[in-house]
Design an enzyme around this catalytic site. Structure first.
Site, PDB file in Angstrom:
ATOM      1  N   GLU A 133     -25.703 -23.089 -15.491  1.00  0.00           N
ATOM      2  CA  GLU A 133     -26.540 -22.712 -16.630  1.00  0.00           C
ATOM      3  C   GLU A 133     -25.885 -21.561 -17.377  1.00  0.00           C
ATOM      4  O   GLU A 133     -25.549 -20.537 -16.784  1.00  0.00           O
ATOM      5  CB  GLU A 133     -27.931 -22.287 -16.130  1.00  0.00           C
ATOM      6  CG  GLU A 133     -28.803 -21.596 -17.145  1.00  0.00           C
ATOM      7  CD  GLU A 133     -29.045 -22.420 -18.396  1.00  0.00           C
ATOM      8  OE1 GLU A 133     -28.878 -21.859 -19.511  1.00  0.00           O
ATOM      9  OE2 GLU A 133     -29.392 -23.606 -18.285  1.00  0.00           O
ATOM     10  N   ARG A 163     -46.268 -35.138 -36.310  1.00  0.00           N
ATOM     11  CA  ARG A 163     -45.747 -33.839 -36.735  1.00  0.00           C
ATOM     12  C   ARG A 163     -45.115 -33.911 -38.121  1.00  0.00           C
ATOM     13  O   ARG A 163     -45.232 -32.982 -38.926  1.00  0.00           O
ATOM     14  CB  ARG A 163     -44.728 -33.343 -35.701  1.00  0.00           C
ATOM     15  CG  ARG A 163     -45.355 -32.955 -34.392  1.00  0.00           C
ATOM     16  CD  ARG A 163     -44.339 -32.604 -33.329  1.00  0.00           C
ATOM     17  NE  ARG A 163     -45.011 -32.094 -32.132  1.00  0.00           N
ATOM     18  CZ  ARG A 163     -44.386 -31.731 -31.038  1.00  0.00           C
ATOM     19  NH1 ARG A 163     -43.064 -31.822 -30.957  1.00  0.00           N
ATOM     20  NH2 ARG A 163     -45.059 -31.275 -29.995  1.00  0.00           N
TER      21      ARG A 163
END
Length: 462
Positions: A48, A295
């Site tokens: 990460e 949306r």
């Protein structure tokens, strides 16, 4: 009773040089894949680039869509995979990758069950825009699904002693002559490290925080703020392109309609607030749209107003149905009024207009019919009783529907639509599933469904 293990990032000094699968990205997709592969007996590592894991998954608030679940049946909601498919297909402008969509809508229920088996219990359900029934599963034990999901997955991985390295920026993925991948990454001090594996899962997220990619693919959106965390810059796209991957739908970028952005930061106001009954009013104090349309439709309606912003209006009773409001209020996003007159004056809206709008809404709920805008869902409260609340919102960039061309098996495909052996992807880095518009609640579902699929296909082909 076994003592609970809390997550701590793994030191690079504790890594091996060889893994069965290297997973790049520690959001919901990557952590789901890591846990599934570990339980299947494979040796994995998660890399990460940010200082903390979680990515955009940490910011998810509404829920996880799924059809034909035990929770729906318990609530008396009769649903089907076919209805879930049709709602998502219609919501995506019928531009969705149909094979991915079929797999997604028919496997989300088993993904909810998989989470439950791993102590991620989604025992409440709400509605999101574009869905014909309540499908967004969420936890009753937490105000928002994102942080709860990530925390639980990380602790499970800690119990399994799976290495999760933070501050690890992957610079290059190379394919050796023996079909092994070589992953070159830099640590927080910019020192280089090399790991090897037979398979890679890309779970790096989208590119909604990349000014360069937004400018390249949608220069008309460069003036918008973004709801995304700063690491959402499309790293996985370039890594996979260097291996011959194809990109799809890169110009399909979603603008979310309800984002608080009066200060330095943009805070997405989850769709469940509208799903549990909130209405939108413009600067004149009038409703102007079916708040639970897609949306894209709601965003376009806000942008069509004289001033391209709006207020979410609701009462204190709604906070019992949408617990995330407590968090929004705690960080100062919510404005209050004991009665409508007071709220209107606080917001600077015409008092008479807002009172008229609230009376009209009360009539809509009582009659179960919205003649003005055709809203049929979320008619749960006429807001006859205060105190009242409001959140100032405007549209902001939220999600990138485009990304890597992948199969329903989560295989990354090349420009000839052939799988790149050993390379898989899931979550927002993969394009095609959502068409030209993502339905709220489908993102977290996508991360788990295709996180599991990527893990299982990688395991099958090792």
């Amino acid at each position: 009773m076994t003592e609970r293990v809390e997550f701590k990032p793994t030191s690079i000094d504790d890594l091996s040089s060889q893994y069965d699968v290297i997973i790049i990205g520690a959001g919901s997709t990557g952590l789901t894949s890591a846990l599934e592969l570990t339980e299947l007996g494979k040796k994995v590592v998660v890399l990460e680039k940010m200082e903390k894991p979680g990515g955009n998954s940490m910011r998810a608030s509404s829920g996880m869509n799924a059809a034909e679940t035990a929770i729906q049946r318990h609530e008396g909601i009769i649903d089907s995979y076919e209805s879930f498919y049709e709602d998502t297909y219609k919501g995506g402008g019928k531009q969705n990758d149909v094979e991915m969509l079929k797999y997604f809508t028919s496997h989300a229920d088993s993904a909810v069950e998989w989470l439950k088996e791993h102590d991620v219990v989604l025992d409440e359900i709400t509605l999101t825009g574009g869905m014909s029934v309540k499908r967004a599963h969420r936890p009753s034990s937490a105000p928002a699904i994102g942080g709860y999901l990530i925390h639980q997955l990380l602790n499970k991985l800690a119990e399994e002693k799976v290495p999760v390295v933070c501050g690890a920026t992957v610079r290059e993925i190379d394919r050796g002559d023996n079909h092994q991948f070589k992953v070159d990454f830099a640590d927080a001090q910019d020192s280089n490290h090399l790991l090897n594996s037979a398979a890679i899962i890309l779970a790096t997220g989208g590119f909604a925080a990349s000014d360069a990619l937004i400018k390249k693919y949608r220069p008309d959106l460069v003036h918008y703020k973004t709801t995304n965390h700063p690491g959402a810059t499309g790293d996985g796209l370039q890594l996979a392109e260097n291996l011959g991957a194809q990109l799809v739908d890169m110009d399909q970028i979603q603008v979310h309609p309800t984002v608080y952005q009066d200060g330095d930061h943009a805070f997405l106001i989850g769709e469940m607030v509208r799903g549990e009954g909130a209405i939108l009013v413009n600067q004149s104090g009038h409703r102007f749209v079916n708040e639970l349309d897609t949306r894209k439709v709601v965003t376009d309606a806000i942008n069509a107003q004289t001033q391209p912003d709006a207020y979410l209006i609701f009462n204190a009773a709604l906070t019992k149905r949408a617990s995330a409001i407590g968090f929004y209020d705690h960080i100062g996003l919510v404005q209050h009024g004991d009665h409508i007159d007071e709220l209107a004056k606080t917001l600077g809206l015409p008092v008479a207009n807002l009172k008229e709008t609230m009376q009209q809404w009360s009539d809509v709920v009582a009659k179960r019919k919205d003649e003005a805008f055709g809203r049929t869902m979320g008619l749960v409260d006429g807001f006859e009783e205060g105190p009242y609340m409001a959140i100032h919102i405007a549209p902001a960039i939220h999600y990138t529907m485009g990304g890597l061309k992948t199969s329903a098996k989560a295989e990354v495909l090349d420009k000839k639509i052939k799988p790149i052996k050993g390379l898989y992807a899931g979550g927002e880095v993969a394009g095609g599933l959502h068409g030209n518009n993502r339905i709220g609640g489908n993102s977290i579902a996508e991360t788990v469904v295709f996180g599991l699929q990527a893990a299982r296909q990688a395991f099958k082909n090792l």
